[in-house]
Design a protein around this motif. Structure first.
Motif, PDB file in Angstrom:
ATOM      1  N   TYR A 360      29.206  -7.340 -27.395  1.00  0.00           N
ATOM      2  CA  TYR A 360      29.290  -8.654 -27.280  1.00  0.00           C
ATOM      3  C   TYR A 360      29.769  -9.035 -26.013  1.00  0.00           C
ATOM      4  CZ  TYR A 360      31.039 -13.389 -28.143  1.00  0.00           C
ATOM      5  OH  TYR A 360      31.620 -14.785 -27.832  1.00  0.00           O
ATOM      6  N   LEU A 361      31.072  -8.549 -25.387  1.00  0.00           N
ATOM      7  CA  LEU A 361      31.673  -8.737 -24.318  1.00  0.00           C
ATOM      8  C   LEU A 361      30.553  -8.919 -23.061  1.00  0.00           C
ATOM      9  CD1 LEU A 361      35.006  -7.299 -24.617  1.00  0.00           C
ATOM     10  CD2 LEU A 361      34.483  -9.519 -24.816  1.00  0.00           C
ATOM     11  N   TYR A 362      29.666  -7.784 -23.084  1.00  0.00           N
ATOM     12  CA  TYR A 362      28.719  -7.661 -22.097  1.00  0.00           C
ATOM     13  C   TYR A 362      27.552  -8.544 -22.281  1.00  0.00           C
ATOM     14  CZ  TYR A 362      25.413  -5.046 -19.038  1.00  0.00           C
ATOM     15  OH  TYR A 362      24.539  -5.031 -17.879  1.00  0.00           O
ATOM     16  N   SER A 363      27.159  -8.951 -23.479  1.00  0.00           N
ATOM     17  CA  SER A 363      26.205 -10.237 -23.547  1.00  0.00           C
ATOM     18  C   SER A 363      26.808 -11.295 -22.950  1.00  0.00           C
ATOM     19  CB  SER A 363      25.759 -10.189 -24.939  1.00  0.00           C
ATOM     20  OG  SER A 363      26.817 -10.621 -25.792  1.00  0.00           O
ATOM     21  N   GLN A 364      28.010 -11.759 -22.883  1.00  0.00           N
ATOM     22  CA  GLN A 364      28.492 -13.020 -22.651  1.00  0.00           C
ATOM     23  C   GLN A 364      28.906 -13.207 -21.135  1.00  0.00           C
ATOM     24  OE1 GLN A 364      29.735 -15.813 -24.943  1.00  0.00           O
ATOM     25  NE2 GLN A 364      28.140 -14.486 -25.918  1.00  0.00           N
ATOM     26  N   LYS A 365      28.344 -11.944 -20.304  1.00  0.00           N
ATOM     27  CA  LYS A 365      28.457 -12.274 -18.838  1.00  0.00           C
ATOM     28  C   LYS A 365      28.362 -13.523 -18.421  1.00  0.00           C
ATOM     29  CE  LYS A 365      25.891 -10.294 -15.958  1.00  0.00           C
ATOM     30  NZ  LYS A 365      24.938  -9.215 -15.310  1.00  0.00           N
ATOM     31  N   ASP A 366      27.092 -13.901 -18.440  1.00  0.00           N
ATOM     32  CA  ASP A 366      26.646 -15.044 -17.719  1.00  0.00           C
ATOM     33  C   ASP A 366      27.192 -16.191 -18.096  1.00  0.00           C
ATOM     34  OD1 ASP A 366      24.754 -13.672 -16.160  1.00  0.00           O
ATOM     35  OD2 ASP A 366      23.203 -13.969 -17.432  1.00  0.00           O
ATOM     36  N   HIS A 367      27.536 -16.456 -19.557  1.00  0.00           N
ATOM     37  CA  HIS A 367      28.442 -17.411 -20.129  1.00  0.00           C
ATOM     38  C   HIS A 367      29.698 -17.385 -19.577  1.00  0.00           C
ATOM     39  CE1 HIS A 367      29.494 -20.613 -22.787  1.00  0.00           C
ATOM     40  NE2 HIS A 367      30.377 -19.752 -23.393  1.00  0.00           N
ATOM     41  N   MET A 368      30.338 -16.257 -19.822  1.00  0.00           N
ATOM     42  CA  MET A 368      31.917 -16.241 -19.112  1.00  0.00           C
ATOM     43  C   MET A 368      31.715 -16.537 -17.387  1.00  0.00           C
ATOM     44  SD  MET A 368      33.729 -13.005 -20.781  1.00  0.00           S
ATOM     45  CE  MET A 368      32.501 -11.832 -20.494  1.00  0.00           C
ATOM     46  N   VAL A 369      30.840 -16.170 -16.629  1.00  0.00           N
ATOM     47  CA  VAL A 369      30.665 -16.634 -15.208  1.00  0.00           C
ATOM     48  C   VAL A 369      30.453 -18.329 -15.188  1.00  0.00           C
ATOM     49  CG1 VAL A 369      29.336 -16.641 -13.251  1.00  0.00           C
ATOM     50  CG2 VAL A 369      29.785 -14.724 -14.400  1.00  0.00           C
ATOM     51  N   LYS A 390      36.702  -1.411 -22.802  1.00  0.00           N
ATOM     52  CA  LYS A 390      36.905  -0.025 -22.613  1.00  0.00           C
ATOM     53  C   LYS A 390      35.869   0.753 -23.260  1.00  0.00           C
ATOM     54  CE  LYS A 390      40.367  -0.516 -19.932  1.00  0.00           C
ATOM     55  NZ  LYS A 390      40.323  -0.192 -18.396  1.00  0.00           N
ATOM     56  N   GLU A 391      35.126   0.265 -24.179  1.00  0.00           N
ATOM     57  CA  GLU A 391      33.786   1.103 -24.767  1.00  0.00           C
ATOM     58  C   GLU A 391      32.728   0.850 -23.989  1.00  0.00           C
ATOM     59  OE1 GLU A 391      34.536   2.979 -27.587  1.00  0.00           O
ATOM     60  OE2 GLU A 391      36.571   2.213 -27.202  1.00  0.00           O
ATOM     61  N   LEU A 392      32.655  -0.117 -23.038  1.00  0.00           N
ATOM     62  CA  LEU A 392      31.359  -0.242 -22.139  1.00  0.00           C
ATOM     63  C   LEU A 392      31.332   1.062 -21.264  1.00  0.00           C
ATOM     64  CD1 LEU A 392      31.579  -3.831 -21.055  1.00  0.00           C
ATOM     65  CD2 LEU A 392      30.069  -2.771 -22.562  1.00  0.00           C
ATOM     66  N   THR A 393      30.144   1.403 -21.065  1.00  0.00           N
ATOM     67  CA  THR A 393      29.875   2.674 -19.938  1.00  0.00           C
ATOM     68  C   THR A 393      30.685   2.250 -18.501  1.00  0.00           C
ATOM     69  OG1 THR A 393      27.666   1.467 -18.890  1.00  0.00           O
ATOM     70  CG2 THR A 393      27.625   2.977 -20.934  1.00  0.00           C
ATOM     71  N   PRO A 394      30.857   3.044 -17.867  1.00  0.00           N
ATOM     72  CA  PRO A 394      31.838   2.593 -16.439  1.00  0.00           C
ATOM     73  C   PRO A 394      31.016   1.733 -15.750  1.00  0.00           C
ATOM     74  CG  PRO A 394      32.026   4.881 -17.112  1.00  0.00           C
ATOM     75  CD  PRO A 394      30.929   4.460 -18.025  1.00  0.00           C
ATOM     76  N   GLU A 395      29.638   2.061 -15.767  1.00  0.00           N
ATOM     77  CA  GLU A 395      28.777   1.104 -15.071  1.00  0.00           C
ATOM     78  C   GLU A 395      28.663  -0.520 -15.524  1.00  0.00           C
ATOM     79  OE1 GLU A 395      27.737   5.066 -14.427  1.00  0.00           O
ATOM     80  OE2 GLU A 395      27.622   3.957 -16.380  1.00  0.00           O
ATOM     81  N   GLN A 396      28.549  -0.499 -16.833  1.00  0.00           N
ATOM     82  CA  GLN A 396      28.643  -1.977 -17.451  1.00  0.00           C
ATOM     83  C   GLN A 396      29.898  -2.638 -17.109  1.00  0.00           C
ATOM     84  OE1 GLN A 396      27.333  -0.625 -21.517  1.00  0.00           O
ATOM     85  NE2 GLN A 396      25.453  -1.768 -21.384  1.00  0.00           N
ATOM     86  N   GLU A 402      32.932  -7.294 -12.032  1.00  0.00           N
ATOM     87  CA  GLU A 402      32.644  -7.667 -10.726  1.00  0.00           C
ATOM     88  C   GLU A 402      32.133  -9.051 -10.633  1.00  0.00           C
ATOM     89  OE1 GLU A 402      32.303  -8.193  -6.631  1.00  0.00           O
ATOM     90  OE2 GLU A 402      33.167  -6.550  -7.861  1.00  0.00           O
ATOM     91  N   ALA A 403      31.235  -9.306 -11.856  1.00  0.00           N
ATOM     92  CA  ALA A 403      30.796 -10.616 -11.692  1.00  0.00           C
ATOM     93  C   ALA A 403      31.708 -11.720 -12.016  1.00  0.00           C
ATOM     94  CB  ALA A 403      29.910 -10.787 -12.989  1.00  0.00           C
ATOM     95  N   LEU A 404      32.653 -11.398 -12.926  1.00  0.00           N
ATOM     96  CA  LEU A 404      33.899 -12.407 -13.189  1.00  0.00           C
ATOM     97  C   LEU A 404      34.994 -12.341 -11.765  1.00  0.00           C
ATOM     98  CD1 LEU A 404      34.379 -11.722 -16.792  1.00  0.00           C
ATOM     99  CD2 LEU A 404      33.642 -13.882 -15.753  1.00  0.00           C
ATOM    100  N   ARG A 405      35.007 -11.218 -11.235  1.00  0.00           N
ATOM    101  CA  ARG A 405      35.827 -11.442  -9.937  1.00  0.00           C
ATOM    102  C   ARG A 405      35.169 -12.042  -8.940  1.00  0.00           C
ATOM    103  NH1 ARG A 405      37.286  -6.260 -10.219  1.00  0.00           N
ATOM    104  NH2 ARG A 405      35.474  -5.549  -9.467  1.00  0.00           N
ATOM    105  N   SER A 406      33.919 -11.956  -8.862  1.00  0.00           N
ATOM    106  CA  SER A 406      33.193 -13.022  -7.742  1.00  0.00           C
ATOM    107  C   SER A 406      33.140 -14.276  -8.145  1.00  0.00           C
ATOM    108  CB  SER A 406      31.473 -12.317  -7.647  1.00  0.00           C
ATOM    109  OG  SER A 406      31.614 -11.030  -7.160  1.00  0.00           O
ATOM    110  N   ALA A 407      33.302 -14.515  -9.495  1.00  0.00           N
ATOM    111  CA  ALA A 407      33.291 -15.835 -10.047  1.00  0.00           C
ATOM    112  C   ALA A 407      34.847 -16.678  -9.861  1.00  0.00           C
ATOM    113  CB  ALA A 407      32.913 -16.058 -11.332  1.00  0.00           C
ATOM    114  N   GLY A 408      35.548 -15.734  -9.512  1.00  0.00           N
ATOM    115  CA  GLY A 408      37.038 -16.223  -9.153  1.00  0.00           C
ATOM    116  C   GLY A 408      37.968 -16.365 -10.507  1.00  0.00           C
ATOM    117  N   SER A 409      37.584 -15.647 -11.648  1.00  0.00           N
ATOM    118  CA  SER A 409      38.275 -15.515 -12.521  1.00  0.00           C
ATOM    119  C   SER A 409      38.238 -13.954 -13.151  1.00  0.00           C
ATOM    120  CB  SER A 409      37.619 -16.221 -13.905  1.00  0.00           C
ATOM    121  OG  SER A 409      38.655 -16.599 -14.936  1.00  0.00           O
ATOM    122  N   PRO A 410      38.747 -13.193 -12.585  1.00  0.00           N
ATOM    123  CA  PRO A 410      38.748 -11.791 -13.160  1.00  0.00           C
ATOM    124  C   PRO A 410      38.988 -11.507 -14.510  1.00  0.00           C
ATOM    125  CG  PRO A 410      40.586 -12.620 -11.682  1.00  0.00           C
ATOM    126  CD  PRO A 410      40.107 -13.514 -11.658  1.00  0.00           C
TER     127      PRO A 410
END
Length: 442
Positions: A360-369, A390-396, A402-410
């Motif tokens: 769910y967290l991974y699927s919400q990436k664009d929405h969180m950005v 922490k259950e995501l793969t290291p890459e995910q 990185e997406a949220l860090r770039s958006a200014g909300s780590p």
């Protein structure tokens, strides 16, 4: 001693504060009523005194008018006597005519007597006018005296009523205040008893004491808040979560209503399938709400003001709501290294909360950005999520961060896991493992 929760004690404190405020308001109102009644009594007393003085003056004026009429009557009688005497003198004068040696009649010279008669007649007319004026003055004085008697009687009646009113107001005010004071003292005694029971419970239940310390936490003045302190504030154990949700049930009417609604749905559930459907609703709806409340309770003490669900509208008409904005920070807050990763004292932090499993967290990436666009007015911002990240793969995980860090909300994964929050919510709804001071607490 019966178990008393923190929320129940705080509810009692609010109730007693409300009672104290009501008592203070009642006392002020009673004092104002007493002052108003006493002012009316003073006015009535002044009017009674004035009316009595006016009546005395009217009675004296009537007596004087009577005396003046008596004097005028006496003067008229005297004038009539003088007129009668003058007329007699004139008659005698007119009868005193004589004949001369030739036998001619010589009338007497009565001009003086005639003048006396004219003067006496004028004096009588003047005296009669004076008597008429004195009679009118006496009637006017009588009317004035009667009016003053009526006024004096009314003033006396008003004084009696004002006196009774003042006495009634004082008696009723004293009765009401005494009753209110009794209720207030009873409430204070119950509060002290509840505090004693709570302290006794905290002394014998370390997890409860830890929760109480967490609940009453405030940042040390002048000491910056680091990620370590933030992690400590957000990382509640399952038992502390249960304490907090019980606290919410005591203190938050909206949460209490949600719990009552889910309990009603469970009671009405017909079979395991419907019961499971209710459980899914709790996982989907209540857990996210509870995650937001944990963050709000944990981090709001950082500032002097906390705003929830603040709306930001973008130029294209779309909008987002920020879960929590903490304003007027009491101390500097450090989220990490780099620009936009800290906020000074007096500044603000915008916070988004996401509670869910890793997928769910991974699927919400664009929405969180997208949501991070509502954080731009704050000095710093972050997205707090459950530790399921922490259950995501290291890459995910790195992609999401990185997406949220770039958006200014780590993205900071500090909340308990979704399963932990789900279980605490389910236990809260079903009443399982309630913190009631039972053996499981030891």
């Amino acid at each position: 001693m019966a178990y008393v929760s923190v929320g129940q004690v705080e509810n009692l404190e609010e109730a007693i504060a409300g009672l104290q405020s009501a008592y203070d308001s009642m006392e002020s109102a009673c004092q104002a009523q007493i002052a108003a009644a006493e002012a009316k009594l003073a006015e009535a007393q002044q009017e009674a005194d004035n009316s009595a003085q006016l009546l005395d003056a009217a009675m004296e004026a009537e007596m004087e008018a009577g005396q003046q009429l008596e004097q005028a009557t006496e003067q008229l009688a005297s004038a009539n006597e003088q007129l009668s005497s003058a007329c007699s003198s004139l008659s005698a004068c007119e009868a005193s005519g004589s004949y001369d040696e030739d036998g001619n009649y010589e009338p007497p010279n009565c001009s003086s007597e005639e003048a006396d008669v004219a003067a006496a007649e004028s004096a009588v007319a003047e005296a009669e006018s004076a008597v008429a004026a004195a009679e009118e003055a006496l009637e006017a004085a009588k009317d004035q005296r009667m009016q003053m008697e009526q006024r004096n009687e009314m003033a006396r009646q008003c004084l009696d009523m004002a006196s009774q009113l003042a006495e009634t107001v004082q008696t009723e005010s004293a009765t009401r205040l005494a009753s209110a004071a009794t209720h207030l003292e009873t409430g204070k005694a119950r509060l002290e008893s509840a505090k004693a029971a709570l302290n006794a419970y905290l002394d014998t239940h370390p997890p409860a004491a830890e929760f109480y310390s967490w609940l009453k936490w405030s940042p040390d003045p002048g000491k910056p808040i680091t990620p370590k302190e933030l992690h400590s504030r957000l990382n509640l154990s399952v038992e502390q979560q249960r304490y907090y949700f019980e606290y919410l049930a005591d203190r938050d009417p909206a949460f209490r209503a949600k719990i009552a609604d889910y309990r009603s749905q469970l009671e009405a559930a017909n079979g395991p399938a419907e019961r499971h459907a209710v459980q899914l609703k709790i996982r989907r709806n209540l857990s996210g709400y509870c995650g937001e409340k944990i963050v709000e309770q944990a981090l709001s003490p950082l500032g002097h003001k906390a705003d929830t669900q603040a709306r930001t509208t973008f130029e294209d008409g779309r909008f987002t709501k920020t879960d929590l904005i903490i304003e007027d920070l009491k101390v500097p807050v450090i989220l990490g290294r780099g620009e936009g990763m800290s906020a000074p004292a007096g500044g603000s932090i915008a916070i988004e909360v996401k509670c869910g499993r890793a997928s769910y967290l991974y699927s919400q990436k664009d929405h969180m950005v997208f949501q991070s666009g509502g954080h731009q007015e704050s000095n710093a911002s972050m997205t707090v999520c459950s530790r399921d990240i922490k259950e995501l793969t290291p890459e995910q995980e790195e992609e999401l961060r990185e997406a949220l860090r770039s958006a200014g909300s780590p993205l900071i994964g500090m909340l308990p896991t979704k399963d932990e929050i789900d279980k605490a919510c389910w236990d809260m709804v079903t009443g399982s493992n309630a913190n009631n001071g039972g053996s499981h607490e030891n």
